[in-house]
Scaffold this active site. Structure first.
Site, short mmCIF file in Angstrom:
data_model
loop_
_atom_site.label_atom_id
_atom_site.label_comp_id
_atom_site.label_asym_id
_atom_site.label_seq_id
_atom_site.Cartn_x
_atom_site.Cartn_y
_atom_site.Cartn_z
N ASP A 127 69.46 -38.60 -12.69
CA ASP A 127 69.07 -39.45 -13.89
C ASP A 127 70.62 -40.09 -14.29
OD1 ASP A 127 67.86 -40.21 -16.44
OD2 ASP A 127 69.16 -38.61 -17.22
N GLU B 115 64.56 -39.06 -8.89
CA GLU B 115 65.62 -38.65 -9.58
C GLU B 115 66.55 -37.50 -8.63
OE1 GLU B 115 65.16 -39.60 -14.35
OE2 GLU B 115 64.50 -37.72 -13.65
#
Length: 246
Positions: free
Chosen positions: A65, A133
């Site tokens: 992320d 992610e």
């Protein structure tokens, strides 16, 4: 001995298939496959290392992320020199929205690689974005920033990032609707209650009221999803007014 050899051969075959699939997704060969194994290990496997630390994709998801945000922020900063901080932040949010990341994960078929004790059909949509992610986090650990940046450019920026299109994209109908209601001094409320339907998965229903009148209803597998669906339906009811005001 034959039984043991069959087990070893089976594990080698699975490992080889996994390596080839990861290689195809990345477009380059990973140096250490263990990072990618971890990126597709669900917590339900309950695996720990020699020091008792959990082995699953959640920490890689956190790292991925951050890497996505950094690369996207750098691209927007260079691509839109006239954009102020608020504009750039909003555009980045649109690119790395949960909905968009889920789409990316689905497009790559990442869920097929997951090791889990939970049937894959029971996962919610967010599993796809979480895996994407985690994959980005694994790339960073395995190959460093340059390869991570290259992957994000190839898989995210080049095929999906169009500034003009993103400017008109709504990432949260609820936020947009609330902003409009506050600006126009309208009262609003979300009446959320647990749905008692016969679905295998628990659902929530919501009634959205504006100025004490129910303008939209919706249901979803979470309160947040139900509210967003109702907000989207209400948005299209008041679209012309909202577009002029917000």
């Amino acid at each position: 001995m034959k039984y043991i050899r069959n087990i070893l051969n089976s594990r080698f075959k699975r490992s080889g298939n996994f390596f080839m699939e990861i290689n195809q997704i990345l477009g380059f060969k990973p140096k250490d496959i263990k990072y990618f194994r971890k990126a597709f290990t669900h917590r339900s496997m309950n695996i720990k290392d020699s020091e008792g630390n959990a082995i699953n994709y959640e920490r890689l998801e956190f790292l991925g992320d951050a890497m996505l945000s950094a690369v996207i922020a750098s691209h927007l900063y260079l691509e839109v020199p006239s954009g102020d901080e608020g504009y750039l932040t909003k555009m980045r949010s649109k690119i790395v929205s949960r909905e968009h990341l889920n789409e990316l994960g689905k497009d790559l078929g990442l869920i097929t690689l997951v090791e889990s004790k939970i049937p894959k059909g029971q996962f919610g949509d967010n599993i796809h974005g979480n895996l994407f992610e985690a994959l980005v986090g694994a790339i960073f650990l395995d190959r460093g920033y340059k390869y991570c940046e290259k992957f994000i450019y190839t898989r995210v920026i080049l095929p999906y990032v169009d500034i003009a299109t993103l400017e008109g994209k709504v990432i949260s109908y609820k936020s947009l609707l609330i902003e409009w209601c506050q600006k126009e001094k309208k009262t609003f409320g979300y009446n959320v209650y647990e749905d008692t339907g016969n679905d295998d998965v628990r659902h929530f229903s919501v009634k959205l009221s504006i100025d004490d009148k129910v303008v939209a209803k919706a249901r979803g597998t979470s309160k947040k999803k139900a509210e967003e669906k109702a907000s989207k339906r209400a948005f299209f009811v008041f679209q012309s007014k909202i577009s002029k005001s917000v």
